[in-house]
Motif scaffolding. Structure first.
Motif, PDB file in Angstrom:
ATOM      1  N   LYS A  73       0.837  -1.200   0.000  1.00 12.63           N
ATOM      2  CA  LYS A  73       0.000   0.000   0.000  1.00 12.63           C
ATOM      3  C   LYS A  73       0.872   1.250   0.000  1.00 12.63           C
ATOM      4  CE  LYS A  73      -3.986  -1.947   2.414  1.00 12.63           C
ATOM      5  NZ  LYS A  73      -4.749  -1.948   3.674  1.00 12.63           N
ATOM      6  N   LEU A  74       1.940   1.203   0.756  1.00 14.28           N
ATOM      7  CA  LEU A  74       2.868   2.336   0.826  1.00 14.28           C
ATOM      8  C   LEU A  74       3.521   2.584  -0.528  1.00 14.28           C
ATOM      9  CD1 LEU A  74       4.184   4.372   2.789  1.00 14.28           C
ATOM     10  CD2 LEU A  74       5.943   2.668   3.209  1.00 14.28           C
ATOM     11  N   ASP A  77       1.226   4.499  -2.812  1.00 16.68           N
ATOM     12  CA  ASP A  77       0.906   5.870  -2.412  1.00 16.68           C
ATOM     13  C   ASP A  77       1.879   6.848  -3.074  1.00 16.68           C
ATOM     14  OD1 ASP A  77       0.075   8.178  -1.217  1.00 16.68           O
ATOM     15  OD2 ASP A  77       0.475   7.527   0.834  1.00 16.68           O
ATOM     16  N   SER A  78       1.381   7.617  -4.013  1.00 16.68           N
ATOM     17  CA  SER A  78       2.254   8.533  -4.755  1.00 16.68           C
ATOM     18  C   SER A  78       2.345   9.909  -4.105  1.00 16.68           C
ATOM     19  CB  SER A  78       1.757   8.662  -6.193  1.00 16.68           C
ATOM     20  OG  SER A  78       0.447   9.190  -6.188  1.00 16.68           O
ATOM     21  N   THR A  79       1.667  10.110  -2.987  1.00 15.92           N
ATOM     22  CA  THR A  79       1.683  11.423  -2.340  1.00 15.92           C
ATOM     23  C   THR A  79       2.862  11.591  -1.389  1.00 15.92           C
ATOM     24  OG1 THR A  79       0.267  10.675  -0.515  1.00 15.92           O
ATOM     25  CG2 THR A  79      -0.831  11.588  -2.475  1.00 15.92           C
ATOM     26  N   LYS A  80       3.575  10.517  -1.097  1.00 16.46           N
ATOM     27  CA  LYS A  80       4.683  10.591  -0.139  1.00 16.46           C
ATOM     28  C   LYS A  80       6.015  10.692  -0.867  1.00 16.46           C
ATOM     29  CE  LYS A  80       2.279   8.245   3.510  1.00 16.46           C
ATOM     30  NZ  LYS A  80       2.412   7.527   4.736  1.00 16.46           N
ATOM     31  N   VAL A  85       8.660   7.451   2.497  1.00 15.61           N
ATOM     32  CA  VAL A  85       8.437   6.040   2.201  1.00 15.61           C
ATOM     33  C   VAL A  85       9.500   5.186   2.890  1.00 15.61           C
ATOM     34  CG1 VAL A  85       8.450   4.306   0.355  1.00 15.61           C
ATOM     35  CG2 VAL A  85       7.221   6.448   0.032  1.00 15.61           C
TER      36      VAL A  85
END
Length: 128
Positions: A73-74, A77-80, A85
């Motif tokens: 899931k991490l 996630d493209s917002t981090k 990360v």
């Protein structure tokens, strides 16, 4: 005649090399072989290095799968940022180690697991 001599020399070289490099791997820790990992490979790594009992295996497998799901899931996630990360993945591995060390593993296994934290962090970073 030259072909026969070269063939024999080649066989001799391979035989010598095989005998020289065929030391037992039982005294060496397992290493990371693949550039991409799966949770099954991570579990097998832990099983090999910790010598899990038959009652520990399903619990450890479930914990590794859960940590793998969090890591996947991490990764999606493209917002981090890359640093966020990396920190989150280290946190996931530390949480896994803490979970396994709190009653699931014996004291000796927990100490070994603590020594494998760096390898596990690398392995989880390489999850498919």
């Amino acid at each position: 005649m030259k072909k026969v001599i070269y063939s024999l020399l080649t066989v001799a070289l391979f035989t010598f090399t095989t005998e020289t490099n065929s030391a037992s791997l039982s005294s060496y820790p397992s290493g990371i072989v693949a550039t991409q990992m799966s949770t099954t490979e991570i579990f097998n790594y832990l099983n090999t290095n910790l010598g899990l009992t038959s009652t520990q295996k399903p619990v450890v497998k479930k914990a590794v799968d859960e940590a793998g799901t969090e890591t996947t899931k991490l990764n999606a996630d493209s917002t981090k940022s890359a640093d966020e990360v990396k920190t989150a993945k280290t946190s996931i591995v530390n949480g896994l180690v803490k979970k396994l060390s709190s009653g699931i593993l014996s004291d000796a296994q927990s100490k070994k697991l603590t020594g494998l934290t760096g390898q596990l962090t690398t392995m989880f970073a390489q999850l498919k």
